[in-house]
Each structure stands twice: as C-alpha cells, then as structure tokens.
Design a protein around this motif. Structure first.
Motif, PDB file in Angstrom:
ATOM      1  N   GLU A 156       0.827  -1.210   0.000  1.00  0.00           N
ATOM      2  CA  GLU A 156       0.000   0.000   0.000  1.00  0.00           C
ATOM      3  C   GLU A 156       0.863   1.262   0.000  1.00  0.00           C
ATOM      4  OE1 GLU A 156      -3.494   2.204   2.632  1.00  0.00           O
ATOM      5  OE2 GLU A 156      -2.768   0.228   3.234  1.00  0.00           O
ATOM      6  N   TYR A 158       1.823   5.298   0.596  1.00  0.00           N
ATOM      7  CA  TYR A 158       1.554   6.574   1.257  1.00  0.00           C
ATOM      8  C   TYR A 158       2.526   7.549   0.627  1.00  0.00           C
ATOM      9  CZ  TYR A 158       5.701   6.685   4.356  1.00  0.00           C
ATOM     10  OH  TYR A 158       6.975   6.750   4.866  1.00  0.00           O
ATOM     11  N   SER A 165      -4.492   6.153  -1.613  1.00  0.00           N
ATOM     12  CA  SER A 165      -4.542   4.878  -0.901  1.00  0.00           C
ATOM     13  C   SER A 165      -5.494   5.038   0.259  1.00  0.00           C
ATOM     14  CB  SER A 165      -3.151   4.478  -0.383  1.00  0.00           C
ATOM     15  OG  SER A 165      -2.757   5.340   0.675  1.00  0.00           O
ATOM     16  N   THR A 167      -4.768   4.503   3.369  1.00  0.00           N
ATOM     17  CA  THR A 167      -4.052   5.179   4.447  1.00  0.00           C
ATOM     18  C   THR A 167      -3.930   6.670   4.180  1.00  0.00           C
ATOM     19  OG1 THR A 167      -2.820   3.193   5.070  1.00  0.00           O
ATOM     20  CG2 THR A 167      -1.853   5.308   5.665  1.00  0.00           C
ATOM     21  N   ASN A 168      -3.604   7.056   2.962  1.00  0.00           N
ATOM     22  CA  ASN A 168      -3.513   8.482   2.669  1.00  0.00           C
ATOM     23  C   ASN A 168      -4.848   9.182   2.874  1.00  0.00           C
ATOM     24  OD1 ASN A 168      -0.737   8.795   1.877  1.00  0.00           O
ATOM     25  ND2 ASN A 168      -1.388  10.228   0.311  1.00  0.00           N
ATOM     26  N   ARG A 191       2.046  -2.066   9.942  1.00  0.00           N
ATOM     27  CA  ARG A 191       1.733  -1.797   8.542  1.00  0.00           C
ATOM     28  C   ARG A 191       3.008  -1.800   7.709  1.00  0.00           C
ATOM     29  NH1 ARG A 191      -2.019  -3.792   9.203  1.00  0.00           N
ATOM     30  NH2 ARG A 191      -2.438  -3.492   6.990  1.00  0.00           N
ATOM     31  N   LEU A 193       3.961   0.046   4.478  1.00  0.00           N
ATOM     32  CA  LEU A 193       3.570   1.098   3.544  1.00  0.00           C
ATOM     33  C   LEU A 193       4.797   1.549   2.767  1.00  0.00           C
ATOM     34  CD1 LEU A 193       1.462   3.292   6.023  1.00  0.00           C
ATOM     35  CD2 LEU A 193       0.586   1.565   4.427  1.00  0.00           C
ATOM     36  N   ARG A 225       8.559  -1.135  10.803  1.00  0.00           N
ATOM     37  CA  ARG A 225       7.118  -1.022  10.535  1.00  0.00           C
ATOM     38  C   ARG A 225       6.379  -0.526  11.773  1.00  0.00           C
ATOM     39  NH1 ARG A 225       9.491  -5.181   8.185  1.00  0.00           N
ATOM     40  NH2 ARG A 225       9.257  -5.456   5.918  1.00  0.00           N
ATOM     41  N   TYR A 296       9.426   6.244   7.893  1.00  0.00           N
ATOM     42  CA  TYR A 296       8.043   6.679   8.074  1.00  0.00           C
ATOM     43  C   TYR A 296       7.984   8.111   8.586  1.00  0.00           C
ATOM     44  CZ  TYR A 296       6.144   2.003   7.276  1.00  0.00           C
ATOM     45  OH  TYR A 296       5.766   0.819   6.709  1.00  0.00           O
TER      46      TYR A 296
END
Length: 306
Positions: A156, A158, A165, A167-168, A191, A193, A225, A296
């Motif tokens: 997925e 972001y 997506s 999440t976005n 997750r 991403l 993650r 992240y």
C-alpha cells in the motif's frame, strides 16, 4: 528511448523524474491525455486496451514501464487490465522492448505470514483475481522467453501529491486537513507502507539493472514497521498537535459498502488490516544495499509539512 505507460499517475510521474535525473532524457510519456514533465519528454496519447495504439506507444522503446492504475472498480479492472497486459506483452515482444511491470499485492493472502517474492497467489476478491491473472500472464511470457521483463511489486502507498490509498485518504489527508483520522480495522497491527517516490526510484533502478530481469522484486519499505497508532503519534509529534483517531470496524465497510461503492470495493483488502502486514524486502536490500529508503517519520513530515 524509455517509455512510461501510464505516465500521469503518481508512480509514473515520479518514475519519469527519476529516469530523467539519473538514466536518460530520451523519454516517451504515454496515457490517454499525457502531459510533459520535462521539456524533452515526448508525448503519445494511447488507449492500451487497443492493440494498434499499444504498438504505437511501445515501438522504438528500449524499455517500457507499465505503471497504469485504475479506479477501485472491480468490473473496470476485469475489462481493462487483462487486455492491457496482453497488448503490452505482445508489443514488447514484437519490438524487442524490455518490460518493467509495476505490480501490487492484491493477489497475496490476507494473513500475518510475511510476504516474500515467492509467496503464492491467494486472492480474496475480484480485484485480487485480476491482479493474479495479469501477473501470471507476464510470468508465463517471461518463462517462455517471449519477452524480457521484470516485476516490481509494492504494498500500500503513502506519499505526497497525487498519491491515493486507504491510508492516505483516511489518515494523513485528514490530519493535514485538521480532521480526525480514521483507522481501518485496527490501530495496533504493524503496517507495510511504501513511500511513492521510493517505489518509483527503485523501479527505475531495477529497470536499468540488466541482471534484475527475469525476476520479481519487492520494492523497499522502511523496515521499522509502525502501527496506525504509532503513525498517528508520529504525526502528532511532527505537527505539534495532540491527534486523536477513530477506528473503523469491518462492519462499517461491510454495511456501508451496500450504499457507497468505494467502501464496498475495499472489503477484499480488509483481512490484511486485522493483523500485522509484513511485506519482506530483504531481496532488494541485499542486492541494492546503498538505496536510501525514506523512513516513516520522514515520509509523514513530507506529507504534513509541505
């Protein structure tokens, strides 16, 4: 010449920038309504479900990158993706063009077992079955040597800009707009991403690495993650705000999907939100140890502080 098929999406645009920056300025951009990113870009308008149009799009290309995305619509995927893949394979075979396919993980089982390049296909719905079908079509073409190709698979998204997506849209876009983020299913499962610019840079690198062909590659993600709770906490630290979130249980998607098509289209993906989603990228990290992966925290800052 390198040709980007599906050039107007977030992956295609970032891929074009990376190709131009690092590998070549001889780039052709193909979509229904292509637009230049650089002055030197060549434009071809084409519908890849049309074999003759696909031939025109691919002819003369050393490498073609298939990055086409479609809206979350199962019927549309069933009509268009298999035809596109067949046409692109046939055109690449006809003109001796290498093919780099940007793939997703819809065909993987929605379990907590880490996903590797050898994970078997166990789709959980119509869109997953389409993705399994087109990936298998390409794998078969690679096996019988009719086309020299490589599969670049990503989890997925972001990211910034046009990135789309779950999440976005539910988490980061809402935080940026000052709204309460909505977490799908669980806030406490890990997750995997991928930052969209990382996906495109990695795809460009693989497409220009001769010994990478004939394989499937998982594109790089931050190995640290985080859960949605931790992602929201990081967003709060970056923005200097206390951010509360609401968890949307599966029932919301199940019941809401009866009335809102987009909610219904997400249901086949929900099993992967129940538990940890571990997309293993060891193969890429081993082969390309110097590739810089966006953390992240860096990615969230790129979305929210821009």
């Amino acid at each position: 010449m390198h040709t980007v098929l599906g050039a107007n999406g977030p992956i295609g645009e970032e891929l074009t920038r990376e190709l131009h920056r690092t590998f070549t300025q001889d780039i052709r951009l193909v979509s229904r309504k292509p637009a230049k990113i650089h002055d030197t870009d060549r434009l071809v308008a084409a519908d890849l479900t049309d074999p003759e149009a696909t031939d025109r799009a691919v002819e003369g290309s050393e490498v073609a990158y298939l990055t086409v995305g479609l809206p979350m619509d199962s019927a549309l995927w069933e009509r268009q993706f298999p035809a596109m893949m067949r046409n692109v394979i046939d055109s690449c075979a006809k003109y001796g063009t290498k093919l780099v396919f940007f793939d997703n993980t819809y065909m993987y089982p929605g379990t907590t077992t880490p996903q590797t390049e050898t994970t078997g296909f166990e789709p959980n719905g119509r869109k997953g079955r389409v993705r399994a079908r087109i990936a298998t079509t390409l794998l078969d073409a690679m096996a019988d040597k009719s086309v020299e190709a490589v599969i670049c698979r990503a989890p997925e998204f972001y990211g910034p800009g046009k990135t789309k997506s779950l999440t976005n849209s539910l988490v980061f876009d809402r935080i940026k707009a000052g709204k309460r983020p909505l977490v799908p299913v669980s806030a406490h499962t890990a997750r995997s991403l991928i930052w969209t610019p990382d996906a495109s840079r990695a795809m460009a690198l693989i497409g220009n690495t001769p010994d990478a062909y004939g394989q499937t590659w998982h594109l790089p993600v931050d190995p640290d993650r985080l859960t949605y709770a931790e992602l929201v906490e990081a967003a709060g630290e970056i923005t200097g705000r206390r951010i509360r979130y609401t968890v949307l249980p599966e029932a919301v998607f199940r019941i809401g999907g009866r009335f809102i098509g987009q909610l219904g289209e997400t249901r086949e993906l929900l099993p992967r939100y129940r538990g940890d989603n571990i997309f293993d990228t060891t193969k890429f990290a081993t082969r390309f140890p110097d590739f810089p992966v966006t953390s992240y925290r860096e990615g969230i800052a790129g979305i929210l502080v821009s």
